[in-house]
Design an enzyme around this catalytic site. Sequence first.
Site, PDB file in Angstrom:
ATOM      1  CB  THR A 166      -1.034   0.091   1.217  1.00 31.05           C
ATOM      2  OG1 THR A 166      -0.043   0.018   2.337  1.00 31.05           O
ATOM      3  CG2 THR A 166      -1.784  -1.222   1.307  1.00 31.05           C
ATOM      4  CB  CYS A 167       0.047   4.676  -1.040  1.00 26.92           C
ATOM      5  SG  CYS A 167       0.043   4.280  -2.792  1.00 26.92           S
ATOM      6  CG  ASP A 168      -0.374   3.863   5.908  1.00 26.13           C
ATOM      7  OD1 ASP A 168       0.839   4.286   6.349  1.00 26.13           O
ATOM      8  OD2 ASP A 168      -1.626   4.078   6.516  1.00 26.13           O
TER       9      ASP A 168
ATOM     10  CG  ASN B 296      -3.426   2.005  -1.377  1.00 28.95           C
ATOM     11  OD1 ASN B 296      -2.451   2.364  -1.017  1.00 28.95           O
ATOM     12  ND2 ASN B 296      -4.126   2.775  -2.337  1.00 28.95           N
TER      13      ASN B 296
END
Length: 385
Positions: A331-333, A371
Amino acid sequence: MGLTEGRWAKTIWDNPAEIIRTLTPENPVMVFAPTVLQAAARRFHEGFPGLVTYAVKSNPDEAVIRTLTAAGIKGFDVASPYEIDLIGRLAPSAARHYHNPVRAQAEIAHAVEAGIRAWSVDSRSELEKLFARVPAEDCEISPRFKLPVLGAAYDFGSKFGSSPELAAELLRAVAERGYIPSLTFHPGTQCNDPAAWESYIRMAAEICEAAGVKVRRLNVGGGFPSHRVGGIEPDLTAIFDRIGQTTAEAFGPDTPALVCEPGRGLCADAFSLIARVKAVRDGANVFLNDGVYGALTELPQIGNLDRLQVFSPEGTLREQEPQPRAIFGPTCDSLDRLPGEMALPADIQEGDYVIFHGAGAYSLVTNTHFNGFGQMAQLTVKSLL
């Protein structure tokens, strides 16, 4: 049927390597070995000196419930109306223990209607709610108490459990109102120290003495460890033996029947997660197609699963000297990272597969679609190695 559908249609695979060679899956795959789960059930049946129940919350997959029922598990720890109904449907003759000690009025009503006979409690206010709605006849209420954490990965007592003094008060009230008095505790998840159970059992005897109540059963909780660390297999026999010996010593002629409710200790080692390497960034950090928003949710809380294998897309085991690497999820986290660093073969490459063994607990049930990720297949294998 298309080629891809046909390849995935096989019912039982030999092992994860065969799945990798044949399918080269782009999304994570959770593989289940029923024989391993059956062996875990036998180990508890043969070693634990009492009734073995399964904590459904750890992995409520229907294949797990059916396999455990066939293996002789006759009781289940259910923590919600959903789990109550699930076990009522899949294992209608099994005992259901509703041991989540905090419940809404509607949840209590649902459980009473479903015929629940075993409850836990850890506060005066929650006990009054049970007194108001739960018939006393043939119903067991078990006050749950806590002690300082010892030898566990994290402390369940931060949320649940009364002081021993309050537990004695609750136990006395349960007996006076005509319910079956019992006690319960939970030493904390992934607890490897038999002394934790000894401390709790001896305190349980003191609580009974203070309350002036003989309890019908003592539920020693879950917390039984799974095999998370390579080369260090948990010694369940030592834990079982200490539980039996301590109970006999502490209670003497008033020894209660024993109950346990393992979740992780039963199901975790029967599953392995196959995750694909999305990238090896600049030859260092490894990015996988699964992470802490998927089947690896609990790793930041209790530590990494380091029983790992890395395979090429052809199903060949990578065996070069391991090197420490940071591992990130898809994910982009930025929180989507496994704790610390993990040792992975020096020749790991993009497109390879990392297999996390012992991934069956708190993984399938906590997998999200954050996401746009989280698509996960489930396949059955004869062996995990």
